[in-house]
Design a protein around this motif. Structure first.
Motif, PDB file in Angstrom:
ATOM      1  N   ALA A   1      95.450  69.875  35.398  1.00  0.00           N
ATOM      2  CA  ALA A   1      95.825  69.860  33.978  1.00  0.00           C
ATOM      3  C   ALA A   1      95.035  68.845  33.165  1.00  0.00           C
ATOM      4  CB  ALA A   1      97.317  69.604  33.837  1.00  0.00           C
ATOM      5  N   GLN A   2      94.823  67.649  33.694  1.00  0.00           N
ATOM      6  CA  GLN A   2      94.094  66.612  32.951  1.00  0.00           C
ATOM      7  C   GLN A   2      92.620  66.966  32.809  1.00  0.00           C
ATOM      8  OE1 GLN A   2      95.180  63.117  35.265  1.00  0.00           O
ATOM      9  NE2 GLN A   2      96.419  62.385  33.552  1.00  0.00           N
ATOM     10  N   LYS A   3      92.016  67.437  33.901  1.00  0.00           N
ATOM     11  CA  LYS A   3      90.599  67.823  33.847  1.00  0.00           C
ATOM     12  C   LYS A   3      90.406  69.002  32.899  1.00  0.00           C
ATOM     13  CE  LYS A   3      89.275  66.384  38.506  1.00  0.00           C
ATOM     14  NZ  LYS A   3      88.824  66.874  39.811  1.00  0.00           N
ATOM     15  N   ARG A   4      91.353  69.956  32.940  1.00  0.00           N
ATOM     16  CA  ARG A   4      91.252  71.139  32.077  1.00  0.00           C
ATOM     17  C   ARG A   4      91.356  70.737  30.610  1.00  0.00           C
ATOM     18  NH1 ARG A   4      94.830  76.711  32.527  1.00  0.00           N
ATOM     19  NH2 ARG A   4      93.755  77.816  30.849  1.00  0.00           N
ATOM     20  N   ALA A   5      92.258  69.823  30.286  1.00  0.00           N
ATOM     21  CA  ALA A   5      92.409  69.368  28.903  1.00  0.00           C
ATOM     22  C   ALA A   5      91.123  68.695  28.421  1.00  0.00           C
ATOM     23  CB  ALA A   5      93.584  68.409  28.788  1.00  0.00           C
ATOM     24  N   ALA A   6      90.540  67.861  29.274  1.00  0.00           N
ATOM     25  CA  ALA A   6      89.291  67.191  28.911  1.00  0.00           C
ATOM     26  C   ALA A   6      88.162  68.213  28.763  1.00  0.00           C
ATOM     27  CB  ALA A   6      88.924  66.150  29.965  1.00  0.00           C
ATOM     28  N   TYR A   7      88.097  69.184  29.674  1.00  0.00           N
ATOM     29  CA  TYR A   7      87.074  70.219  29.590  1.00  0.00           C
ATOM     30  C   TYR A   7      87.220  71.037  28.315  1.00  0.00           C
ATOM     31  CZ  TYR A   7      84.450  74.462  30.619  1.00  0.00           C
ATOM     32  OH  TYR A   7      83.591  75.517  30.539  1.00  0.00           O
ATOM     33  N   ASP A   8      88.461  71.415  27.978  1.00  0.00           N
ATOM     34  CA  ASP A   8      88.703  72.195  26.762  1.00  0.00           C
ATOM     35  C   ASP A   8      88.309  71.416  25.524  1.00  0.00           C
ATOM     36  OD1 ASP A   8      89.603  74.332  28.223  1.00  0.00           O
ATOM     37  OD2 ASP A   8      91.726  73.887  27.926  1.00  0.00           O
ATOM     38  N   GLN A   9      88.527  70.104  25.560  1.00  0.00           N
ATOM     39  CA  GLN A   9      88.226  69.282  24.395  1.00  0.00           C
ATOM     40  C   GLN A   9      86.745  68.951  24.262  1.00  0.00           C
ATOM     41  OE1 GLN A   9      90.631  65.783  24.123  1.00  0.00           O
ATOM     42  NE2 GLN A   9      89.876  65.232  22.100  1.00  0.00           N
ATOM     43  N   TYR A  10      86.102  68.627  25.378  1.00  0.00           N
ATOM     44  CA  TYR A  10      84.716  68.150  25.325  1.00  0.00           C
ATOM     45  C   TYR A  10      83.683  69.099  25.909  1.00  0.00           C
ATOM     46  CZ  TYR A  10      87.279  63.856  24.497  1.00  0.00           C
ATOM     47  OH  TYR A  10      88.149  62.917  23.996  1.00  0.00           O
ATOM     48  N   GLY A  11      84.119  70.069  26.658  1.00  0.00           N
ATOM     49  CA  GLY A  11      83.185  71.021  27.250  1.00  0.00           C
ATOM     50  C   GLY A  11      82.590  70.558  28.539  1.00  0.00           C
TER      51      GLY A  11
ATOM     52  N   MET B   1      88.201  72.341  38.475  1.00  0.00           N
ATOM     53  CA  MET B   1      88.251  71.769  37.126  1.00  0.00           C
ATOM     54  C   MET B   1      89.457  72.318  36.350  1.00  0.00           C
ATOM     55  SD  MET B   1      87.026  69.870  34.692  1.00  0.00           S
ATOM     56  CE  MET B   1      85.345  69.440  35.084  1.00  0.00           C
ATOM     57  N   LEU B   2      89.649  73.616  36.375  1.00  0.00           N
ATOM     58  CA  LEU B   2      90.673  74.237  35.539  1.00  0.00           C
ATOM     59  C   LEU B   2      92.081  74.173  36.131  1.00  0.00           C
ATOM     60  CD1 LEU B   2      88.680  77.355  34.306  1.00  0.00           C
ATOM     61  CD2 LEU B   2      89.012  75.174  33.144  1.00  0.00           C
TER      62      LEU B   2
ATOM     63  N   GLU C   1      76.679  82.245  48.424  1.00  0.00           N
ATOM     64  CA  GLU C   1      77.091  80.854  48.630  1.00  0.00           C
ATOM     65  C   GLU C   1      77.090  80.082  47.315  1.00  0.00           C
ATOM     66  OE1 GLU C   1      75.779  76.869  51.137  1.00  0.00           O
ATOM     67  OE2 GLU C   1      74.750  78.757  51.540  1.00  0.00           O
ATOM     68  N   GLU C   2      76.069  80.319  46.482  1.00  0.00           N
ATOM     69  CA  GLU C   2      75.999  79.655  45.170  1.00  0.00           C
ATOM     70  C   GLU C   2      77.173  80.072  44.288  1.00  0.00           C
ATOM     71  OE1 GLU C   2      73.979  77.188  43.961  1.00  0.00           O
ATOM     72  OE2 GLU C   2      73.423  77.115  46.073  1.00  0.00           O
ATOM     73  N   LYS C   3      77.473  81.356  44.270  1.00  0.00           N
ATOM     74  CA  LYS C   3      78.583  81.862  43.457  1.00  0.00           C
ATOM     75  C   LYS C   3      79.920  81.326  43.977  1.00  0.00           C
ATOM     76  CE  LYS C   3      76.374  86.107  41.839  1.00  0.00           C
ATOM     77  NZ  LYS C   3      76.170  85.716  40.466  1.00  0.00           N
ATOM     78  N   PHE C   4      80.044  81.211  45.303  1.00  0.00           N
ATOM     79  CA  PHE C   4      81.254  80.671  45.910  1.00  0.00           C
ATOM     80  C   PHE C   4      81.458  79.217  45.472  1.00  0.00           C
ATOM     81  CE2 PHE C   4      83.394  78.505  49.493  1.00  0.00           C
ATOM     82  CZ  PHE C   4      84.569  79.231  49.522  1.00  0.00           C
ATOM     83  N   LYS C   5      80.396  78.423  45.536  1.00  0.00           N
ATOM     84  CA  LYS C   5      80.473  77.007  45.134  1.00  0.00           C
ATOM     85  C   LYS C   5      80.801  76.884  43.651  1.00  0.00           C
ATOM     86  CE  LYS C   5      77.357  75.104  48.620  1.00  0.00           C
ATOM     87  NZ  LYS C   5      76.032  74.525  48.842  1.00  0.00           N
ATOM     88  N   GLU C   6      80.200  77.752  42.836  1.00  0.00           N
ATOM     89  CA  GLU C   6      80.440  77.737  41.397  1.00  0.00           C
ATOM     90  C   GLU C   6      81.909  78.070  41.090  1.00  0.00           C
ATOM     91  OE1 GLU C   6      78.427  80.762  38.818  1.00  0.00           O
ATOM     92  OE2 GLU C   6      77.197  79.038  38.309  1.00  0.00           O
TER      93      GLU C   6
END
Length: 72
Positions: free
Chosen positions: A62-72, A58-59, A46-51
């Motif tokens: 497109a906008q969330k992925r760009a922010a994640y790639d830039q800021y982590g 997130m990925l 269940e934990e792995k499924f949620k993760e």
């Protein structure tokens, strides 16, 4: 809170396409889905499924992925 590497969670490269992300997520979702895992393995699955779900959400945006790639 520890930062997760969503690419590692899904098992894809940073330059993965949207279809690669979806494929990797679906594979993990099927493997760790709560209905497919019973007994002792259920909690960990269940934990792995949620993760995996969190990483895909997130990925796949497109906008969330760009922010994640830039800021982590």
């Amino acid at each position: 809170m520890t930062a997760k590497d969503y690419y590692k969670v899904l098992g894809v490269e940073k330059n993965a396409s949207a279809s690669d992300l979806k494929k990797a997520y679906r594979k993990l979702a099927m493997k760790y889905h709560p209905d497919r895992n019973q007994g002792d393995a259920a909690k960990d699955a269940e934990e792995k499924f949620k993760e995996a779900k969190e990483a895909y959400e997130m990925l796949s945006d497109a906008q969330k992925r760009a922010a994640y790639d830039q800021y982590g």
